[in-house]
Design a protein around this motif. Sequence first.
Motif, PDB file in Angstrom:
ATOM      1  N   ASP A 276     -16.503  93.440  76.526  1.00  0.00           N
ATOM      2  CA  ASP A 276     -16.280  94.867  76.304  1.00  0.00           C
ATOM      3  C   ASP A 276     -16.435  95.243  74.832  1.00  0.00           C
ATOM      4  O   ASP A 276     -15.897  96.250  74.378  1.00  0.00           O
ATOM      5  N   GLN A 277     -17.212  94.430  74.096  1.00  0.00           N
ATOM      6  CA  GLN A 277     -17.459  94.692  72.685  1.00  0.00           C
ATOM      7  C   GLN A 277     -18.955  94.851  72.428  1.00  0.00           C
ATOM      8  O   GLN A 277     -19.790  94.243  73.110  1.00  0.00           O
ATOM      9  N   LEU A 278     -19.297  95.672  71.435  1.00  0.00           N
ATOM     10  CA  LEU A 278     -20.658  95.818  70.947  1.00  0.00           C
ATOM     11  C   LEU A 278     -20.749  95.262  69.535  1.00  0.00           C
ATOM     12  O   LEU A 278     -19.825  95.424  68.734  1.00  0.00           O
ATOM     13  N   THR A 279     -21.890  94.626  69.223  1.00  0.00           N
ATOM     14  CA  THR A 279     -22.179  94.160  67.876  1.00  0.00           C
ATOM     15  C   THR A 279     -23.509  94.744  67.446  1.00  0.00           C
ATOM     16  O   THR A 279     -24.489  94.696  68.204  1.00  0.00           O
ATOM     17  N   ALA A 280     -23.554  95.338  66.248  1.00  0.00           N
ATOM     18  CA  ALA A 280     -24.777  95.972  65.762  1.00  0.00           C
ATOM     19  C   ALA A 280     -25.889  94.945  65.608  1.00  0.00           C
ATOM     20  O   ALA A 280     -25.694  93.869  65.035  1.00  0.00           O
ATOM     21  N   LEU A 281     -27.066  95.288  66.124  1.00  0.00           N
ATOM     22  CA  LEU A 281     -28.243  94.433  66.032  1.00  0.00           C
ATOM     23  C   LEU A 281     -29.192  94.909  64.944  1.00  0.00           C
ATOM     24  O   LEU A 281     -29.982  94.129  64.415  1.00  0.00           O
ATOM     25  N   GLY A 282     -29.115  96.190  64.589  1.00  0.00           N
ATOM     26  CA  GLY A 282     -29.986  96.753  63.571  1.00  0.00           C
ATOM     27  C   GLY A 282     -30.472  98.123  63.986  1.00  0.00           C
ATOM     28  O   GLY A 282     -30.225  98.588  65.102  1.00  0.00           O
ATOM     29  N   ALA A 283     -31.156  98.803  63.073  1.00  0.00           N
ATOM     30  CA  ALA A 283     -31.683 100.143  63.325  1.00  0.00           C
ATOM     31  C   ALA A 283     -33.154 100.160  62.956  1.00  0.00           C
ATOM     32  O   ALA A 283     -33.561  99.624  61.920  1.00  0.00           O
ATOM     33  N   THR A 284     -33.960 100.814  63.811  1.00  0.00           N
ATOM     34  CA  THR A 284     -35.409 100.851  63.641  1.00  0.00           C
ATOM     35  C   THR A 284     -35.878 102.284  63.500  1.00  0.00           C
ATOM     36  O   THR A 284     -35.516 103.129  64.338  1.00  0.00           O
ATOM     37  N   PRO A 285     -36.675 102.619  62.478  1.00  0.00           N
ATOM     38  CA  PRO A 285     -37.199 103.993  62.360  1.00  0.00           C
ATOM     39  C   PRO A 285     -38.007 104.383  63.597  1.00  0.00           C
ATOM     40  O   PRO A 285     -38.743 103.572  64.168  1.00  0.00           O
ATOM     41  N   THR A 286     -37.869 105.645  63.986  1.00  0.00           N
ATOM     42  CA  THR A 286     -38.560 106.109  65.188  1.00  0.00           C
ATOM     43  C   THR A 286     -40.015 106.477  64.936  1.00  0.00           C
ATOM     44  O   THR A 286     -40.779 106.648  65.883  1.00  0.00           O
ATOM     45  N   GLY A 287     -40.397 106.662  63.672  1.00  0.00           N
ATOM     46  CA  GLY A 287     -41.742 107.126  63.372  1.00  0.00           C
ATOM     47  C   GLY A 287     -41.908 108.624  63.533  1.00  0.00           C
ATOM     48  O   GLY A 287     -43.035 109.127  63.520  1.00  0.00           O
ATOM     49  N   GLY A 288     -40.806 109.337  63.667  1.00  0.00           N
ATOM     50  CA  GLY A 288     -40.840 110.793  63.786  1.00  0.00           C
ATOM     51  C   GLY A 288     -39.536 111.381  63.287  1.00  0.00           C
ATOM     52  O   GLY A 288     -38.691 110.672  62.718  1.00  0.00           O
TER      53      GLY A 288
END
Length: 343
Positions: A276-288
């Motif tokens: 029941d936990q989330l761990t951040a994997l990263g963020a990716t630009p959407t290109g828009g």
Amino acid sequence: MLDRREFLGYAGFVTAAFALARGAGELSAPSTVYLGSFGADLRTGAVADDGTLTVTGSVAGVPDASFLAFHDRFLYTTNEGQGRVTAIDRTTNAVLNTRSSGGAGPTHVSVHPSGHLLTANYTSGSVAVHALDDDGSIGEQTDLVRHEGDRDPHAHQVLPSGEWVLAVDLGTDSVYVYGLADGKLTQHQQLRLPAGAGPRHLAFHPTEPLVYILGELRPEITVARWEDGTLTPGQVIPTAGDGNFPAEITVSADGRFVYASNRGDNTIAAFVVSGDQLTALGATPTGGDWPRHCTLSPDERWMYVSNQNSGTVTWLPRDPATGTLGASAGSAPVPSVGIVAWP
């Protein structure tokens, strides 16, 4: 553990398509997609095996389709600027009928297993129920519930889950749980989140009794247990820094990864699910610019992003094993796009 049907009420057809795609190892759903946008009619598109999306046509008389829902061979859309909802037969893309949504600024529609259309009216802060006729057209309104709170209500999403209906309200900082019987809503729970959280959308885990609630006014996800029609909040994890206004949240079909779009940084934030936990994997630009909506392709090899302000749909490659997203691999012009959806 709840019965599995509790988690498939909102998008059982999508989950089935995902399962088929995973088994076949390739894109198994129809290549046709629908694209809703503001200030123009609903569009149709086609997706190639390499992920490329091409706009192929439009459905006349269906403007401001800010959200779409599929049921059997039918498509239901909001007409946000007109305060209406529309039914379409997908076999011919013919409009069956259009009705008042029961309020102003309808932003979300879904279909309840009982054969009712559910609509969230953002501007008026209400949830409407319409009967669906046998031919797929939208029948009479059977109920309308307006939320109340310290701030003006702004219902942004309404989803079925088994016998329950969950409505997310940004203005009252709440998620409402209703029972639905004979076309009438009866409140079962009001989960109050912290003031100013501004919940916008939620998504169900496909197999576990978990719900992920995405805040818009505070860029964060609240992980909640979902049992016997009751939400119990747990972990809160940010999707981005201040100055972001998250819009859409989605969960991979295997339940291992959660994704949220960030308007501001213009990224898709990815998270790994562990219990029941989330761990951040990263963020990716959407290109828009200003990613209002994001969705995984049926084979989950691509993330499609509706960048409203730049008027583009971009597609980001995805590794199903690791959940990571790559840089945008292409872009299609769709002015004021709000959503891309597969039948």
